[in-house]
Design a protein around this motif. Structure first.
Motif, mmCIF file in Angstrom:
data_model
loop_
_atom_site.group_PDB
_atom_site.id
_atom_site.type_symbol
_atom_site.label_atom_id
_atom_site.label_comp_id
_atom_site.label_asym_id
_atom_site.label_seq_id
_atom_site.Cartn_x
_atom_site.Cartn_y
_atom_site.Cartn_z
ATOM 1 N N VAL A 1 -51.239 -36.169 86.145
ATOM 2 C CA VAL A 1 -50.051 -37.007 85.982
ATOM 3 C C VAL A 1 -50.333 -38.144 85.013
ATOM 4 C CG1 VAL A 1 -48.480 -38.584 87.170
ATOM 5 C CG2 VAL A 1 -49.116 -36.414 88.244
ATOM 6 N N ARG A 2 -51.462 -38.778 85.118
ATOM 7 C CA ARG A 2 -51.798 -39.898 84.232
ATOM 8 C C ARG A 2 -51.901 -39.425 82.786
ATOM 9 N NH1 ARG A 2 -56.778 -43.170 86.646
ATOM 10 N NH2 ARG A 2 -56.226 -44.494 84.842
ATOM 11 N N ARG A 3 -52.581 -38.291 82.557
ATOM 12 C CA ARG A 3 -52.694 -37.776 81.181
ATOM 13 C C ARG A 3 -51.319 -37.334 80.654
ATOM 14 N NH1 ARG A 3 -58.004 -35.725 83.182
ATOM 15 N NH2 ARG A 3 -59.595 -36.776 81.901
ATOM 16 N N PHE A 4 -50.513 -36.764 81.535
ATOM 17 C CA PHE A 4 -49.162 -36.360 81.144
ATOM 18 C C PHE A 4 -48.364 -37.573 80.663
ATOM 19 C CE2 PHE A 4 -44.683 -35.922 82.400
ATOM 20 C CZ PHE A 4 -44.324 -34.776 81.716
ATOM 21 N N LEU A 5 -48.421 -38.672 81.401
ATOM 22 C CA LEU A 5 -47.675 -39.874 81.017
ATOM 23 C C LEU A 5 -48.214 -40.467 79.724
ATOM 24 C CD1 LEU A 5 -47.277 -41.557 84.523
ATOM 25 C CD2 LEU A 5 -45.511 -40.395 83.159
ATOM 26 N N TYR A 6 -49.507 -40.399 79.501
ATOM 27 C CA TYR A 6 -50.081 -40.883 78.242
ATOM 28 C C TYR A 6 -49.481 -40.105 77.065
ATOM 29 C CZ TYR A 6 -53.527 -41.985 74.623
ATOM 30 O OH TYR A 6 -54.136 -42.385 73.453
ATOM 31 N N CYS A 7 -49.385 -38.794 77.215
ATOM 32 C CA CYS A 7 -48.857 -37.972 76.116
ATOM 33 C C CYS A 7 -47.375 -38.226 75.870
ATOM 34 C CB CYS A 7 -49.084 -36.495 76.417
ATOM 35 S SG CYS A 7 -50.805 -35.981 76.378
ATOM 36 N N GLN A 8 -46.640 -38.641 76.875
ATOM 37 C CA GLN A 8 -45.221 -38.924 76.687
ATOM 38 C C GLN A 8 -44.991 -40.178 75.857
ATOM 39 O OE1 GLN A 8 -43.186 -36.438 77.730
ATOM 40 N NE2 GLN A 8 -45.203 -35.640 78.292
ATOM 41 N N ASN A 9 -46.008 -41.036 75.757
ATOM 42 C CA ASN A 9 -45.822 -42.330 75.091
ATOM 43 C C ASN A 9 -46.743 -42.523 73.887
ATOM 44 O OD1 ASN A 9 -43.915 -43.979 76.992
ATOM 45 N ND2 ASN A 9 -45.352 -42.929 78.354
ATOM 46 N N HIS A 10 -47.495 -41.483 73.518
ATOM 47 C CA HIS A 10 -48.406 -41.588 72.387
ATOM 48 C C HIS A 10 -48.304 -40.356 71.513
ATOM 49 C CE1 HIS A 10 -50.127 -44.434 75.310
ATOM 50 N NE2 HIS A 10 -50.640 -45.076 74.252
ATOM 51 N N ASP A 11 -48.427 -40.590 70.216
ATOM 52 C CA ASP A 11 -48.480 -39.493 69.257
ATOM 53 C C ASP A 11 -49.950 -39.158 69.042
ATOM 54 O OD1 ASP A 11 -48.134 -37.648 67.315
ATOM 55 O OD2 ASP A 11 -47.523 -39.054 65.751
ATOM 56 N N THR A 12 -50.409 -38.062 69.621
ATOM 57 C CA THR A 12 -51.836 -37.730 69.567
ATOM 58 C C THR A 12 -52.023 -36.237 69.422
ATOM 59 O OG1 THR A 12 -53.933 -37.813 70.769
ATOM 60 C CG2 THR A 12 -51.925 -37.643 72.100
ATOM 61 N N ASP A 13 -53.088 -35.862 68.717
ATOM 62 C CA ASP A 13 -53.460 -34.452 68.592
ATOM 63 C C ASP A 13 -54.576 -34.074 69.560
ATOM 64 O OD1 ASP A 13 -51.654 -33.954 66.547
ATOM 65 O OD2 ASP A 13 -53.044 -34.680 65.011
ATOM 66 N N ILE A 14 -55.017 -35.007 70.344
ATOM 67 C CA ILE A 14 -56.112 -34.741 71.276
ATOM 68 C C ILE A 14 -55.591 -33.897 72.434
ATOM 69 C CG2 ILE A 14 -57.834 -35.785 72.799
ATOM 70 C CD1 ILE A 14 -57.626 -38.321 71.126
ATOM 71 N N PRO A 15 -56.246 -32.790 72.762
ATOM 72 C CA PRO A 15 -55.833 -32.018 73.940
ATOM 73 C C PRO A 15 -55.802 -32.899 75.185
ATOM 74 C CG PRO A 15 -57.434 -30.779 72.664
ATOM 75 C CD PRO A 15 -57.378 -32.147 72.060
ATOM 76 N N ALA A 16 -54.840 -32.643 76.053
ATOM 77 C CA ALA A 16 -54.632 -33.507 77.207
ATOM 78 C C ALA A 16 -55.883 -33.643 78.059
ATOM 79 C CB ALA A 16 -53.478 -32.961 78.053
ATOM 80 N N ASN A 17 -56.581 -32.542 78.268
ATOM 81 C CA ASN A 17 -57.758 -32.599 79.137
ATOM 82 C C ASN A 17 -58.899 -33.412 78.533
ATOM 83 O OD1 ASN A 17 -56.480 -31.056 81.071
ATOM 84 N ND2 ASN A 17 -57.339 -29.122 80.334
ATOM 85 N N ASP A 18 -58.859 -33.660 77.214
ATOM 86 C CA ASP A 18 -59.920 -34.430 76.557
ATOM 87 C C ASP A 18 -59.597 -35.918 76.456
ATOM 88 O OD1 ASP A 18 -61.290 -32.073 76.267
ATOM 89 O OD2 ASP A 18 -60.646 -31.738 74.187
ATOM 90 N N ILE A 19 -58.410 -36.312 76.858
ATOM 91 C CA ILE A 19 -58.049 -37.731 76.799
ATOM 92 C C ILE A 19 -58.824 -38.475 77.888
ATOM 93 C CG2 ILE A 19 -56.157 -39.387 77.058
ATOM 94 C CD1 ILE A 19 -54.263 -37.179 76.080
#
Length: 907
Positions: free
Chosen positions: A712-730
């Protein structure tokens, strides 16, 4: 030749796996930042080809690709129109209007005039009781009596059933009265000839086809669903036709049975449509196909029923009846007449006989040929794989002059004692007008009657009856083990049932191929694969030149591979089978008439239910036909009134919302959608499941997803950031802490453009994707989905397959994010299986052997996907439950035959 007898895309953000460029825009909608991803937009209305005739030909063209994983809506119009037959608007007198001139103002009654009903509520009640509920007269009387007996209640809107019926009957709009004529034998009779059928009169009931056609053309429900010009036409040789609209008249006839063992149980309906409305309109049964007649079914005693004389009379009765019914159209086939059209404009219309929808026995009757021959070409009935020249009435005339009766019958399969009804109508040749019949030629014929039967015969040849029965039992268990899928009929006992319907055959086609793999030679599997490719290609709503080349290639593969049935001794006399032979004509017929799915006999068979079977069940069963005519007349009037009230803005039209019966936790799997404001979307069910944990840690334990809080935390990060980093690597420390709550939903509703399926009038379809811990009080049901991966790749190469563990909504920072907890599947190899023709996938496992889990935004889901187990060499256990297939099998096929949309996106 003797004279005729005389008678008295949607745009979707990528998921976490492989692409994380998700962001929240100013409107609060989650979209993809990449400029190649376009936001949702209203789709062009689906345009299926308008079927023409020999004199009004049209070919389906494809539109611009809107999305590589969703078949695009076709172009709004074909790219080229005839320069003279261009459907120019005119006034009532036939004078052409200037370009861009608006239609004349409608001559409508007052906006509150619901005549003959007192108001809208009275109309709605009449429609509910008579058409939707089909309430009996006695029950209507009881309802009105109950209404009137209530203290202080207003008078009931109708005194009794007679008052209700009289109100409907008073409707003028949409009314074309029924007429009839009688036919009797007028040939020579020897003295003392008491043959029963020669002295009997046969009654034919009909409605004026010209008036019916004018109602269809003026129906405002079709104002965005019509083409007004063909691509080419021979009638332009007459300058008086220039500027006109050519209107192909589509006919269809087929006997149907309404009961067994209760007297007269067969009826012979005749239907009519027109070639200007699009295929999707005709298939959606929105008053574009109209019952115009009941033909006679002559019967006699056993002594005479097989006599040549009686069969000849029966054929002449059929053709003579059609010729008489269609006479009112004849003047308008040479001289244009001014007709009002659905868009409010008047145009000069010139009529012509267009495609005729019929199964093979009906085609034999229509073309006046011998059973076992082709109705379109004269290939020998002993070698239908050989070359054959195209049949035509002109050729028949020459053969009549050159050959005797026996030679015509034996050498050309022509029955010389009957003249087709098309003689006497301009530009009409029955051999050119017979349309392709997907249902009986391809689905019930080639697939069920031939290929499936041949597999059983092959197994008996190789394994004997006892061994074949054992294998067939396991094939049945394989079919029964197929996981559930929205709209997919299950076969709990395999295919072991006696009474087959067209729907049974269609459902079996979707799951049969993986079930026989391993029990028949690979070449036999490839035969089925090639045939299914051909079948699904020709059933598409959009066919262009590239599609036709794919059709040719699939047919060539089928002919090359099917010889295995000869080599194995199953087929001993070659493939002289009229229904299989018909496949060679599909390319030409598509170029003549457009996509075949708009001319399939499934359209008329479906119409049987509303036009024949339901009215028969509502009758007293005594002299039922007259009552059935009245029922059809009233239903047509109710439908016409509704269209009129919607057009006048007095009642709302389709809203695009799911029907009231749509219950999120019920059994509704979806169906046709009337939405036109989107190309596609996936939304959560309206109501969440109560009593589920709202905190990620507790919910993760319940769902066997212990890492859910970090997801959930990584999901919310991706909703608010423009990133090419795979979610599991954040890094988790970079992600926001979640202090909100989570809701769990039982399902999501996917709506998408799928005009080749049983879609709404705009080509839209909706399906229910489920993820529940207990389905119908039993084991869990967790459906699979297609997830967007790479929009630059077509087909399954640009998709992932995933299984939904739960549908969730995450509330954080003043926003609510719909999402899905999924496990993943990865492709086996970089191409589909060469024999089966479907992609193979296997579950993704982590280091501990558990299935990998991710949280993705709901917009990443395209629609449901169907996975069928790869069964391998081991028999399926006798009591295996289909609900466990997705858990226990190690590998799966991506079933592109689950429906037509699945085939297009995974082709």
């Amino acid at each position: 030749m003797p004279p005729p007898p005389q008678f008295t895309a949607r745009s979707i953000p990528c998921p976490f796996k492989g692409c994380n460029r998700l962001f929240k825009n100013e409107s609060g909608l989650t979209q993809h930042k990449n400029s190649s991803h376009r936001p949702f937009a209203p789709p062009p209305v689906a345009r299926a080809t308008s079927p023409g005739s020999e004199s009004g030909r049209s070919m389906q063209g494809g539109g611009d690709v809107e999305h590589p994983h969703s078949p695009p809506p076709p172009s709004v119009r074909p790219t080229e129109y005839h320069p003279q037959l261009n459907g120019r608007p005119c006034d009532k007198t036939g004078k052409f209007l200037p370009k861009g001139a608006p239609p004349p103002p409608p001559d409508h009654p007052a906006p509150d005039d619901f005549a003959p009903y007192a108001d809208r509520s009275d109309f709605d009640l009449a429609d509910l009781l008579y058409r939707r509920v089909q309430m009996s007269a006695a029950h209507i009387d009881e309802l009105m009596e109950n209404w009137a007996s209530r203290p202080n209640a207003a008078n009931p809107p109708f005194a009794n059933h007679a008052d209700l019926y009289a109100t409907i009957d008073a409707t003028e709009i949409g009314h074309v009265p029924w007429e009839s004529f009688n036919v009797s034998y007028n040939g020579e009779r020897t003295p003392g000839d008491e043959t029963p059928w020669k002295s009997e009169e046969f009654t034919i009931h009909f409605r004026d086809p010209r008036k019916i056609l004018q109602l269809q053309l003026a129906n405002p429900d079709f104002k965005f669903e019509m083409d007004f010009a063909p691509k080419r036409d021979i009638i332009v040789q007459d300058p008086a036709t220039h500027g006109s609209t050519f209107v192909p008249v589509i006919l269809g006839s087929d006997k149907t049975t309404v009961s067994v063992g209760t007297g007269q149980n067969e009826y012979y309906p005749l239907y009519m449509s027109n070639g200007l409305v699009y295929n999707n309109v005709r298939r959606a049964h929105r008053n574009a196909v109209t019952l115009i007649g009941f033909l006679a079914i002559p019967k006699t005693d056993r002594e005479n029923q097989d006599s040549t004389e009686f069969r000849t009379f029966r054929r002449n009765l059929f053709h003579g009846s059609l010729r008489h019914i269609l006479q009112s159209l004849l003047p308008g086939m040479t001289t244009p007449e001014v007709v009002k059209f659905a868009d409010g404009h008047y145009r000069k219309a010139i009529y012509g006989l267009g495609p005729y929808i019929a199964d093979y026995p009906e085609q034999v009757l229509l073309a006046c040929i011998v059973q076992g021959w082709c109705a379109r070409c004269d290939a020998s009935n002993k070698n239908l794989d050989g070359e054959g020249g195209r049949r035509s009435q002109e050729l028949n005339d020459a053969l009549f002059d050159a050959l005797d009766h026996k030679a015509l019958w034996d050498q050309y399969g022509i029955i010389p004692d009957v003249i087709p009804f098309t003689y006497g109508f301009p530009r009409a040749d029955i051999h050119s007008l017979l349309s392709p019949d997907l249902l009986h030629q391809i689905i019930k014929g080639t697939f069920k009657d031939h290929l499936v039967t041949w597999v059983g015969e092959y197994l008996e040849i190789i394994h004997g009856k006892k061994g074949a029965a054992r294998i067939m039992a396991d094939i049945d268990r394989r079919i029964a083990a197929v996981p559930p899928f929205p709209g997919l009929r299950r076969f709990p006992q395999g295919r072991g049932f006696k009474q087959w319907t067209g729907d049974d055959s269609k459902a079996l086609m979707k799951v049969y191929l993986p079930a026989i793999e391993g029990y028949v030679p690979p070449q036999m599997v490839r035969t089925f694969s090639a045939f299914l490719e051909f079948c699904y290609l020709v059933r598409r709503n959009i066919l262009n030149e590239e599609s036709l080349q794919e059709v040719d290639a699939a047919l060539a593969r089928f002919h090359r591979e099917r010889v295995i049935f000869e080599q194995e001794g199953v087929v001993l006399s070659g493939f002289s089978l009229p229904r299989q032979h018909s496949m060679v004509h599909y390319r030409y017929l598509t170029q003549q008439f457009g996509a075949p799915n708009g001319l399939c006999s499934s359209i008329t068979e479906s119409k049987h239910i509303k036009a024949v079977k339901e009215p028969w069940r509502r009758s007293s069963k005594f002299n039922a036909l007259g009552q059935m005519l009245t029922v059809n007349d009233r239903i047509d009037k109710l439908a016409a009134s509704r269209v009129d009230f919607v057009e006048r803005g007095m009642i709302p039209g389709p809203t695009g919302r799911p029907p009231p019966s749509d219950q999120e936790q019920g059994d509704d799997d979806g169906g046709p959608s009337e939405r036109r404001d989107i190309l596609g979307e996936v939304v959560l069910a309206r109501r969440h499941i109560p009593n589920y944990p709202r905190r990620p840690a507790e919910l993760g334990k319940l769902l066997d997803a212990p890492d859910l809080p970090n997801m959930v935390r990584r999901f919310l990060y991706c909703q608010n950031h423009d990133t090419d980093i795979p979610a599991n690597d954040i890094p988790i420390d970079d992600c926001p802490h979640f202090v909100g709550k989570i809701k769990v939903f039982p399902s999501a509703l996917a709506t998408f453009y799928a005009p080749s399926d049983q879609s709404g009038i705009g080509g839209m379809y909706r399906e229910r994707i489920r993820a529940v811990r207990s389905w119908r009080g039993g084991p869990p049901r967790r459906d699979c989905v297609f997830v967007e991966h790479d929009t630059t790749q077509a087909g399954f190469r640009g998709l992932h397959a995933a299984r939904v563990i739960a549908f969730l909504s995450v509330a954080a920072g003043g926003s609510t994010y719909p999402c899905a907890l999924v496990t993943w599947f990865s492709p086996i190899g970089d191409a589909p299986c060469p024999d089966v023709g479907m992609w193979m996938v296997e579950p993704d496992l982590d280091r501990e052997g558990k299935r990998e889990t991710s949280l993705i935004h709901l917009d990443a889901i395209l629609r449901a996907a169907h996975l069928v187990p790869i069964y391998g060499d081991h028999p399926v256990p006798r009591h295996f439950k289909h609900t466990r297939s997705l858990d226990l099998f190690a590998a799966f096929y991506i079933n592109k035959y689950a429906d037509h949309h699945s085939h297009e996106i995974a082709f």
